[in-house]
Design an enzyme around this catalytic site. Structure first.
Site, PDB file in Angstrom:
ATOM      1  N   ASP A  30      41.886  48.575  44.044  1.00  0.00           N
ATOM      2  CA  ASP A  30      42.690  47.469  43.522  1.00  0.00           C
ATOM      3  C   ASP A  30      44.124  47.605  44.044  1.00  0.00           C
ATOM      4  OD1 ASP A  30      42.337  45.475  40.776  1.00  0.00           O
ATOM      5  OD2 ASP A  30      44.345  45.861  41.551  1.00  0.00           O
ATOM      6  N   ILE A  31      44.705  46.488  44.462  1.00  0.00           N
ATOM      7  CA  ILE A  31      46.056  46.497  45.040  1.00  0.00           C
ATOM      8  C   ILE A  31      47.121  46.819  43.984  1.00  0.00           C
ATOM      9  CG2 ILE A  31      46.667  44.052  44.694  1.00  0.00           C
ATOM     10  CD1 ILE A  31      47.489  44.001  47.679  1.00  0.00           C
ATOM     11  N   GLY A  89      41.535  36.908  31.363  1.00  0.00           N
ATOM     12  CA  GLY A  89      42.292  37.673  32.350  1.00  0.00           C
ATOM     13  C   GLY A  89      41.731  37.634  33.755  1.00  0.00           C
ATOM     14  N   GLN A  90      40.705  36.813  33.993  1.00  0.00           N
ATOM     15  CA  GLN A  90      40.186  36.728  35.364  1.00  0.00           C
ATOM     16  C   GLN A  90      41.203  36.006  36.249  1.00  0.00           C
ATOM     17  OE1 GLN A  90      36.289  34.929  35.903  1.00  0.00           O
ATOM     18  NE2 GLN A  90      36.230  35.532  38.068  1.00  0.00           N
ATOM     19  N   HIS A  96      33.602  40.300  40.219  1.00  0.00           N
ATOM     20  CA  HIS A  96      33.864  41.696  40.577  1.00  0.00           C
ATOM     21  C   HIS A  96      33.801  42.549  39.323  1.00  0.00           C
ATOM     22  CE1 HIS A  96      37.651  39.601  39.788  1.00  0.00           C
ATOM     23  NE2 HIS A  96      38.081  40.744  39.248  1.00  0.00           N
TER      24      HIS A  96
HETATM   25  P1  5GP Z   1      40.674  40.065  37.604  1.00  0.00           P
HETATM   26  O1  5GP Z   1      41.943  39.915  36.842  1.00  0.00           O
HETATM   27  O2  5GP Z   1      40.281  38.777  38.309  1.00  0.00           O
HETATM   28  O3  5GP Z   1      39.554  40.646  36.797  1.00  0.00           O
HETATM   29  O4  5GP Z   1      40.941  41.152  38.704  1.00  0.00           O
HETATM   30  C1  5GP Z   1      41.439  40.853  39.964  1.00  0.00           C
HETATM   31  C2  5GP Z   1      42.001  42.139  40.515  1.00  0.00           C
HETATM   32  O5  5GP Z   1      42.125  41.982  41.919  1.00  0.00           O
HETATM   33  C3  5GP Z   1      43.383  42.484  39.966  1.00  0.00           C
HETATM   34  O6  5GP Z   1      43.327  43.754  39.324  1.00  0.00           O
HETATM   35  C4  5GP Z   1      44.271  42.482  41.204  1.00  0.00           C
HETATM   36  O7  5GP Z   1      45.228  43.523  41.186  1.00  0.00           O
HETATM   37  C5  5GP Z   1      43.287  42.645  42.344  1.00  0.00           C
HETATM   38  N1  5GP Z   1      43.675  41.998  43.578  1.00  0.00           N
HETATM   39  C6  5GP Z   1      44.154  40.726  43.733  1.00  0.00           C
HETATM   40  N2  5GP Z   1      44.379  40.450  45.021  1.00  0.00           N
HETATM   41  C7  5GP Z   1      44.010  41.574  45.703  1.00  0.00           C
HETATM   42  C8  5GP Z   1      44.033  41.908  47.095  1.00  0.00           C
HETATM   43  O8  5GP Z   1      44.416  41.129  47.973  1.00  0.00           O
HETATM   44  N3  5GP Z   1      43.583  43.147  47.441  1.00  0.00           N
HETATM   45  C9  5GP Z   1      43.157  44.053  46.509  1.00  0.00           C
HETATM   46  N4  5GP Z   1      42.756  45.255  46.957  1.00  0.00           N
HETATM   47  N5  5GP Z   1      43.131  43.779  45.194  1.00  0.00           N
HETATM   48  C10 5GP Z   1      43.561  42.549  44.794  1.00  0.00           C
END
Ligand code: 5GP
Ligand code: ZN
Length: 106
Positions: A30-31, A89-90, A96
């Site tokens: 995760d970034i 929070g998505q 994923h």
């Molecule tokens: P969500 O909030 O949708 O469950 O999680 C999305 C996750 O993707 C977040 O934790 C965010 O930091 C990560 N993320 C978003 N854009 C990128 C990216 O370009 N590269 C990587 N490695 N992680 C990302």
């Protein structure tokens, strides 16, 4: 999906390092990590969220990928999270599974 960031990552557009991959999914860091180790297990197939997933075979493969990636990363103890929907929070609408280990800030 051409405007999906995770599809682009899977496509190799950003040269993101995959810590693990198989026929069904890729795993990368995760970034913006919310734990000492924060990995994302992402199906190669674009599915918006768990709500759009009707393939139980793929779901099984994704969970097995969680286990295999955790093992490869040397994790014995970890938390898995799936955020489904904006209010939960998505942020990225490509399904994923988060793997979080160590000090978790979530
Ligand atoms: P969500 O909030 O949708 O469950 O999680 C999305 C996750 O993707 C977040 O934790 C965010 O930091 C990560 N993320 C978003 N854009 C990128 C990216 O370009 N590269 C990587 N490695 N992680 C990302
Ligand atoms: Zn996608």
């Amino acid at each position: 999906m051409s405007d999906c960031i995770f599809c682009k990552i899977i496509n190799g557009d950003f040269n993101t390092e995959f810590v693990y991959e198989n026929e069904y999914a890729v795993v990368f860091r995760d970034i913006n990590p919310k734990a000492d180790t924060h990995l994302l297990v992402v199906p190669r197939k674009h599915v918006e969220s768990l709500n759009e997933l009707d393939d139980e075979f793929l779901l099984g493969k994704l969970m097995m990928t969680v286990k295999e990636a955790a093992k490869k990363a040397g994790l014995k103890s970890y938390r898995t999270v799936i955020n489904t929907g904006k209010e939960a929070g998505q942020e990225v609408f490509h399904l994923h599974i988060h793997i979080l280990a160590g000090s978790i800030k979530l």
